[in-house]
Write a protein that holds these residues in place. Sequence first.
Motif, short mmCIF file in Angstrom:
data_model
loop_
_atom_site.label_atom_id
_atom_site.label_comp_id
_atom_site.label_asym_id
_atom_site.label_seq_id
_atom_site.Cartn_x
_atom_site.Cartn_y
_atom_site.Cartn_z
N LYS A 61 -38.52 -38.44 28.60
CA LYS A 61 -39.10 -37.58 27.57
C LYS A 61 -39.94 -38.39 26.58
O LYS A 61 -41.02 -37.97 26.16
CB LYS A 61 -38.00 -36.81 26.84
CG LYS A 61 -37.35 -35.71 27.67
CD LYS A 61 -36.30 -34.97 26.85
CE LYS A 61 -35.67 -33.84 27.65
NZ LYS A 61 -34.64 -33.11 26.87
N LYS A 62 -39.41 -39.56 26.19
CA LYS A 62 -40.13 -40.41 25.24
C LYS A 62 -41.44 -40.91 25.84
O LYS A 62 -42.49 -40.90 25.18
CB LYS A 62 -39.24 -41.58 24.85
CG LYS A 62 -39.83 -42.45 23.76
CD LYS A 62 -38.84 -43.54 23.36
CE LYS A 62 -39.43 -44.41 22.25
NZ LYS A 62 -38.47 -45.48 21.85
N ALA A 78 -43.93 -38.14 25.94
CA ALA A 78 -44.51 -37.88 24.61
C ALA A 78 -45.59 -38.92 24.28
O ALA A 78 -46.65 -38.58 23.72
CB ALA A 78 -43.41 -37.88 23.56
N GLN A 121 -48.68 -38.17 26.31
CA GLN A 121 -49.36 -36.99 25.75
C GLN A 121 -50.14 -37.35 24.50
O GLN A 121 -51.28 -36.88 24.29
CB GLN A 121 -48.32 -35.91 25.45
CG GLN A 121 -48.91 -34.61 24.92
CD GLN A 121 -49.77 -33.92 25.95
OE1 GLN A 121 -49.55 -34.06 27.15
NE2 GLN A 121 -50.75 -33.15 25.49
N GLN A 122 -49.56 -38.20 23.67
CA GLN A 122 -50.25 -38.64 22.45
C GLN A 122 -51.51 -39.43 22.79
O GLN A 122 -52.56 -39.25 22.16
CB GLN A 122 -49.29 -39.47 21.60
CG GLN A 122 -49.87 -39.88 20.25
CD GLN A 122 -48.88 -40.68 19.42
OE1 GLN A 122 -47.77 -40.97 19.88
NE2 GLN A 122 -49.27 -41.04 18.22
#
Length: 220
Positions: A91-92, A95, A98-99
Motif C-alpha cells: 500500500k505504501k 501511494a 501514485q504521488q
Amino acid sequence: MVRGKVELKRIENTTSRQVTFTKRRNGLLKKAYELSVLCDAEVAMIIFSQKGKLYDFSSSNMRKTIERYREHVKKDENCIPETEVNTQKLKKESAIIQQKLEQLEASRRKYLGQDLVSCSLDEVIELDSKLEHALRTIRERKAHLFKEQTEKLKAKERYLMEENARLVQETAILCQKRDRISPQHYVKEKDVITRSQSSPFSEVETDLFVGLRPSHNYRD
C-alpha cells in the motif's frame, strides 16, 4: 414417494428436535467413519448436544488430532502478521507511485504551458531554462539528422555520376567498333555489285520476237 425439502430453521417442538438431533448425529458420525476408511483420512469430530452432552469420533487418537490442529492453527496465526506487513508495504509503495505519477502529470502540463497560474517566479524561470535546454538538444539532433541525410544524398549523386560516366565510355567504345566495321562491309558490297555488272551474261542479245514480224517485200 418423493421426500419434500426440509426448511432449515430451529425446530420448536422439543421432542421432534431431540429425535432429529439423534438421527442426524448418528448419520454424521457414520459419514465421518466412512470418510476415514474410504479415503484414509484422519477424521475427528466433536458434538455437544443442547444439554451439554459430548459425542465424539476419532479415526485415530482424538488428543493427537487436536494437537495437530492446534499446531496448524498456530502456523496460520504466525503467517498473518507477515501478510499484513506485506500488505502495508504494498500500500505504501502504491501511494508513492501514485504521488510520482501525479507530479509527472503536473510537470507535463506545465511544459505544455498549462496550469502556470500557481507557479512562482522561480518555478517559471526554472521551467524556461529546462525548455531552452530541451529545445537546444532537439535542434542539435535535427541538425545531425539533416547532415546524415545530406551525406547520403551526396553519396548517391556521386554513384549516379560514376554510373553515367561508365555508360558514356561504353557507348563511345561501341561507336568506335561500329566505325571500324562499316567501311569493310561497304567495300565488300561494292565488289559484289561490280562483279555482277561485269558478268558475260549481262549483255546477251536474243532474236526472240513476240508478234508478227514485218515483211520487207510487202506491196500495196
